[in-house]
Design an enzyme around this catalytic site. Structure first.
Site, PDB file in Angstrom:
ATOM      1  CG  HIS A   1      -5.426   7.601   2.307  1.00 15.17           C
ATOM      2  ND1 HIS A   1      -4.290   7.932   1.940  1.00 15.17           N
ATOM      3  CD2 HIS A   1      -5.965   6.901   0.970  1.00 15.17           C
ATOM      4  CE1 HIS A   1      -3.880   7.749   0.683  1.00 15.17           C
ATOM      5  NE2 HIS A   1      -4.724   6.947  -0.012  1.00 15.17           N
TER       6      HIS A   1
ATOM      7  CB  VAL B   1     -24.486  -7.119   5.439  1.00 17.50           C
ATOM      8  CG1 VAL B   1     -24.472  -7.357   7.103  1.00 17.50           C
ATOM      9  CG2 VAL B   1     -23.929  -8.424   4.841  1.00 17.50           C
TER      10      VAL B   1
ATOM     11  CG  MET C   1     -12.787   3.694  -2.287  1.00 12.94           C
ATOM     12  SD  MET C   1     -12.002   4.690  -1.183  1.00 12.94           S
ATOM     13  CE  MET C   1     -13.291   5.849  -0.954  1.00 12.94           C
TER      14      MET C   1
ATOM     15  CB  THR D   1      -3.180   5.697  -7.113  1.00 12.90           C
ATOM     16  OG1 THR D   1      -4.217   6.628  -7.439  1.00 12.90           O
ATOM     17  CG2 THR D   1      -1.958   6.233  -8.233  1.00 12.90           C
TER      18      THR D   1
ATOM     19  CG  ASN E   1      -7.889   2.229   5.014  1.00 11.87           C
ATOM     20  OD1 ASN E   1      -7.155   1.203   4.904  1.00 11.87           O
ATOM     21  ND2 ASN E   1      -8.230   2.867   3.752  1.00 11.87           N
TER      22      ASN E   1
END
Ligand code: FAD
Length: 540
Positions: A461, A232, A122, A127, A495
């Site tokens: 996110h 993987v 990503m 941004t 994240n």
């Protein structure tokens, strides 16, 4: 013949900013180690991992985006979340949506949960907003968090001055500050948004992707190799410890085993737990405490813009963007927030605090998100898109589950997302709606009747799914160095590692955590001396 080595010191899964951060830190701090990075997607930009927005030719850029979209390639995309109407399921360019399993009956689900499959992940489409976490967003048990965030700034090439020439930015910040700064410490007042963007010597803007994170240190490292089109399928363990990876070469379909002393799984917040699940590493917390940041968007029009523009054009200095100099190439009328940034799009930050627990991203646009009257021309830069992100009320039952009897498009265990907003989440969203209206009125005259709440998953996110804990208390997957509690030598990145409920954009924080994990591996390699550093050589 296989294009892969038989053995390496470190195998990295995934080439987004966090996988790249491991490669960079290891190249700098363990130069003797052999490193192989496996990425399921193709290379779509040059240098590998570069942001696609840096590709000047629009057709080549669109092609790079489409080639990042894995099973979703060719589907209609939508260029900004502001253009997403309730009920529409469309991905942003360079990303694709989960086809099935995004919403279970009776639950809220994450209808627009998305992925990217390409070298750079990503990070080739983002941004680049890199705010620091504050108050309860911070990971209290990491005393070195600020030093790690400084390193993440270095790796991502974060700046705050790339858009200083944009019209009205100072005015927008002044008006926002007057509305919210009272009582805040300096670090949490309204300010320029830190962005992973820099201006080249020739004046062009360059967005950081994994290429910037890799840096010359990784590219010049002869012991580092990036293998694209390489899935993987599982991490191999011996006596419970990392021993290598199994890789399917997507060019030939052949499956290979690569031995490795350390394995880093940096395959995004949903596919990192997928790889662990497929490897039989299934701690109780795997996939749980999943959280997304509900996003509220709104637009406003700067009050008295024409008068301010007239004054500014008189005062315009060389190199700035006075109102007179602005050309006609507008970004899409649907652009509200977090989409392509034009040269004229100043980005301001209203930081999260525990008292006002929203992360604000405020961006100037060239065009109104909804049509204005014909006789009402827009002064470029005078339309302002506001976005507020909410922190989730974390729940053990919000989770991604994997099926052993069902496969996804890549042949990995299929996902099911279980996700609900709690009463506290709904109250927070209502408060965010009031807050965004107040901000919009502080800056100017709001456009449209009311703010819009984006479908869940739109923030891109996703966090918590392989969360870090201070101790192995059954509520976390990895320790403070990102090493999986039950599988020594296996590290997780991305994240999903972030254990707190954050509202701010998470990439800076997850790159900071990757720096800490990579240093731990570098230390272990150094402590083992030649014996481990020659591990790869001895296997041939
Ligand atoms: P990713 O970048 O998702 O990379 C993971 C990689 O792993 C992918 O390339 C994937 O193909 C690969 N992979 C997965 N499974 C396997 C497997 N089994 N084998 C091999 N490879 C595998 N974040 C911010 O902080 N600020 C922003 O302003 C911002 N804006 C965004 C705007 C857009 C349009 C998008 C799409 C994202 C945005 N984000 C933003 C999110 C940001 O891009 C991510 O947080 C960041 O890229 C996460 O990095 P990562 O390395 O953990 O994962």
């Amino acid at each position: 013949m296989s294009r892969y080595p038989e053995a390496v010191d470190v195998a990295i899964v995934g080439s987004g900013p966090t996988g790249a951060a491991y490669a960079r830190i290891l190249s700098e701090e363990a130069p003797g180690a052999t490193i192989a990075l496996f990425e399921v997607g193709p290379t779509v930009s040059d240098p590998p991992g570069a942001h696609v927005k840096n590709i000047e030719d629009p057709a080549a850029r669109a092609d790079a985006q489409e080639r990042s979209e894995g099973p979703g390639a060719g589907a209609d995309t939508v260029s900004s979340p502001g253009a997403v109407k309730a009920g529409q399921r469309r991905a942003r360019p360079g990303t694709y949506l989960l086809e099935e399993g995004f919403q279970e009956p009776g639950e809220d689900g994450m209808p627009v949960v998305a992925f990217s499959s390409n070298v750079g992940g990503m990070g080739a489409h983002w941004t680049g907003a890199c705010p620091r976490p504050g108050d309860s967003e911070r990971i209290a048990f990491l005393p070195d968090l600020d030093a790690l965030l400084d390193e993440a700034d270095r790796l991502l090439g974060v700046t705050t001055d790339a858009f200083d020439g944009a019209p009205f930015t100072a005015l927008v910040r002044e008006r926002l500050a007057a509305a919210v700064d009272d009582g805040r410490p300096a670090a949490r007042r309204v300010q320029r948004m830190p962005l992973a963007v820099h201006r080249r010597d020739d004046g062009r803007l360059v967005w950081s992707g994994s290429d910037v994170v890799f840096g010359d240190a990784t590219r010049a490292n002869e012991r580092f190799t990036l293998y694209d089109d390489s899935l993987v399928t599982r991490v191999l363990l011996e006596d419970g410890r990392a021993a290598g990876v199994e890789v399917r070469d997507r060019r030939t379909g052949e499956v290979h085993t690569i031995r490795a002393r350390f394995v880093v799984v940096a395959a995004d917040a949903l596919r990192t737990p997928q790889v662990l699940w497929a490897s039989g590493i299934r701690p109780a917390a795997l996939g749980r405490m999943l959280n997304d940041q509900t996003q509220i968007v709104y637009a406003t029009r700067i009050r008295d813009a024409a008068a301010v523009a007239a004054a500014a054009s008189e005062a315009t200095t060389a190199g700035g963007f006075g109102a007179d100099e602005i050309g006609a190439d507008e970004i899409g009328a649907d652009e509200v927030i977090d989409g392509p940034i034009s040269e004229r799009s100043g980005v301001s930050w209203v930081p999260f605090t525990d008292a006002v627990p929203f992360h604000g991203q405020v961006m100037q646009l060239d065009a109104s998100p909804i049509p204005l009257a014909d006789d009402d021309p827009v002064v470029p830069g005078s339309i302002v898109g506001l976005g507020l992100f909410c922190a989730k009320d974390l729940q053990w039952d919000d989770r991604v589950e994997f099926r052993d009897d069902e496969r996804d498009w890549y042949g990995m265990p299929a996902m099911r997302i279980h996700y609900r907003l709690t009463d506290r989440d709904r109250a927070a969203i209502e408060r965010a709606q009031d807050e965004i209206v107040a901000l919009a009125k502080a800056v100017g005259d709001p456009i449209g009747d009311r703010p819009f709440t984006m479908p869940l998953g739109a923030s891109l996110h996703y966090q918590g799914s392989v969360r870090m804990g201070e101790t192995d208390d059954g509520r976390s997957v990895c320790g403070p160095d990102s090493e999986v509690w039950e599988a020594p030598g296996v590290f997780v990145a991305g994240n999903g590692v972030i254990p707190t409920a954050t509202a701010c954009n998470p990439t800076l924080t997850s790159v900071a955590l990757a720096v800490k994990g990579a240093r731990r591996i570098a230390r272990e390699l150094a402590a083992s001396g030649d014996e481990v550093l020659s591990f790869a050589a001895n296997q041939h």
